[in-house]
Design an enzyme around this catalytic site. Sequence first.
Site, short mmCIF file in Angstrom:
data_model
loop_
_atom_site.label_atom_id
_atom_site.label_comp_id
_atom_site.label_asym_id
_atom_site.label_seq_id
_atom_site.Cartn_x
_atom_site.Cartn_y
_atom_site.Cartn_z
N HIS A 172 0.82 -1.22 0.00
CA HIS A 172 0.00 0.00 0.00
C HIS A 172 0.85 1.27 0.00
O HIS A 172 0.40 2.34 -0.43
CB HIS A 172 -0.93 0.00 1.22
N ASP A 420 -11.87 -5.93 -18.42
CA ASP A 420 -12.01 -7.06 -19.35
C ASP A 420 -10.66 -7.33 -20.00
O ASP A 420 -10.15 -6.50 -20.75
CB ASP A 420 -13.08 -6.70 -20.38
#
Length: 477
Positions: A172, A420
């Site tokens: 992070h 996608d």
Amino acid sequence: MAGPSYLVNILDSNHVSAPKGSVPSTTLALTYLDLPWFPSAPMQSLFFYEFPHPISHFMQTTLPTLTQSLSLTLQHFFPLAAKLICPPPPLKPFILYSDGDSVPLIVAEFTGADVDHLTANYPRDFKLLHPFVPELPPSTMSSDGILVMPIMAVKVTVFPNTGVCIGMAHNHVAADGSAFMHFMRSWSSVCKSKGDSTFLDEESRRPFYNRDALGDPDGCNEEALKCYWHWISSWRENLAGPTKEISSVDKVRATFVLTRAQITKLKQWLTTQCKNSSNDSEEVKISTFVVTCSIMWICMIKSQENNIQVSTNGDDDDDDDTFYYLLFAVDCRNRIGFSLPVTYFGNCLAPGIIRAKKSELMGAKGIVTAGKAIAKKVKEMESGALKDAEKGPSNLEEMFRSGHHVAISGSPKFRVYDMDFGWGRPLKIEFIHIDDGGSLSLIESKNESGGMEVSLVLSKNQMDAFTSNLAECLKAF
């Protein structure tokens, strides 16, 4: 986790780097918004896709495209292949990219698994998804006391003739959720276009790395560095990186879907209730985020209280004046006072902390109390997200010390179901870093615009109580 009916086979293990010579050696400073994340565990996410092809098709046709597109994308998102250089005090940590730095990529075949079960919404063993999460390579310590930490790892698991799971883990400190999802969106687009990355050359799509625009309000960099120096001074404990204990508690993971119709009704009801019960002249805006967080926070508190009452046979000494907390992250990109574009790569989050008394949240108007508090905090942070930045660490310490807090992870703004790779939209997205409990992941609904998906991990008893509480709440509208 894996019983005798499962078979895991490692098919490939290599490292993927940006095209040779495409990125010069680069050093990126860490800001007061990056430094507080050093003690945090890696962010872990799973992206499941339908893939009705044999393993040979994946290895011969799909994997080369997936690998090439990752390489091309890393040319623009090079910090994810870089290293975190963590020197002892009084030196400052930074991100260092050198030509040839790479990301580990493991490809595994998993046979005997029921993908429908893996991607279901109903409660399942929370450890069920752990085999699909990559592990970051171990950190190392140089002879001069400098800790070197990897930033990202990838694991692709193929379910022959059924599906594919892309597992991601990243530190992070290098990137928040918005920055990381920008990378994932870019990678999936390059992969779907069979390696065409020219669209990333457009300024509006390229990651923005200039840290100067953040400034240093109220000396926040110095305060953040003090926290970092405290952390790095305990390097022996931190050398292996943050780890999660696999609890023996009977925890389960489940996803709850709020439809657009349900959210619309809840927003209308909560807006009316807030107007009728407010003494303030200023109206609060009840958004989809506000209403979703409100109802989920209350149901979470009730499920936890139910567990306390069961374990103590009703002898609950908890004071009604005890404060309960809700934590959510506010993305400061493009907010008032900042000139950072939405493509800024790094951490640009401010903590939104709500607190309210147990008696108010557990009462008949608990959702209204929660909704008003969350809406006011959201509005407050729209124009001054970092005005109390120097108080952030102490406010968070107070919240964690309380033992009564719920954190919100994720955001519907991530548009995760748009990612996608050429295999269609994802079947399911899961955030594994919420497994420690006390957190909710919140993303947009896969099935309809305006809906929401909320995932959480609880003990089985708490999950049963949460399910019952949520059903009761929704039935009232």
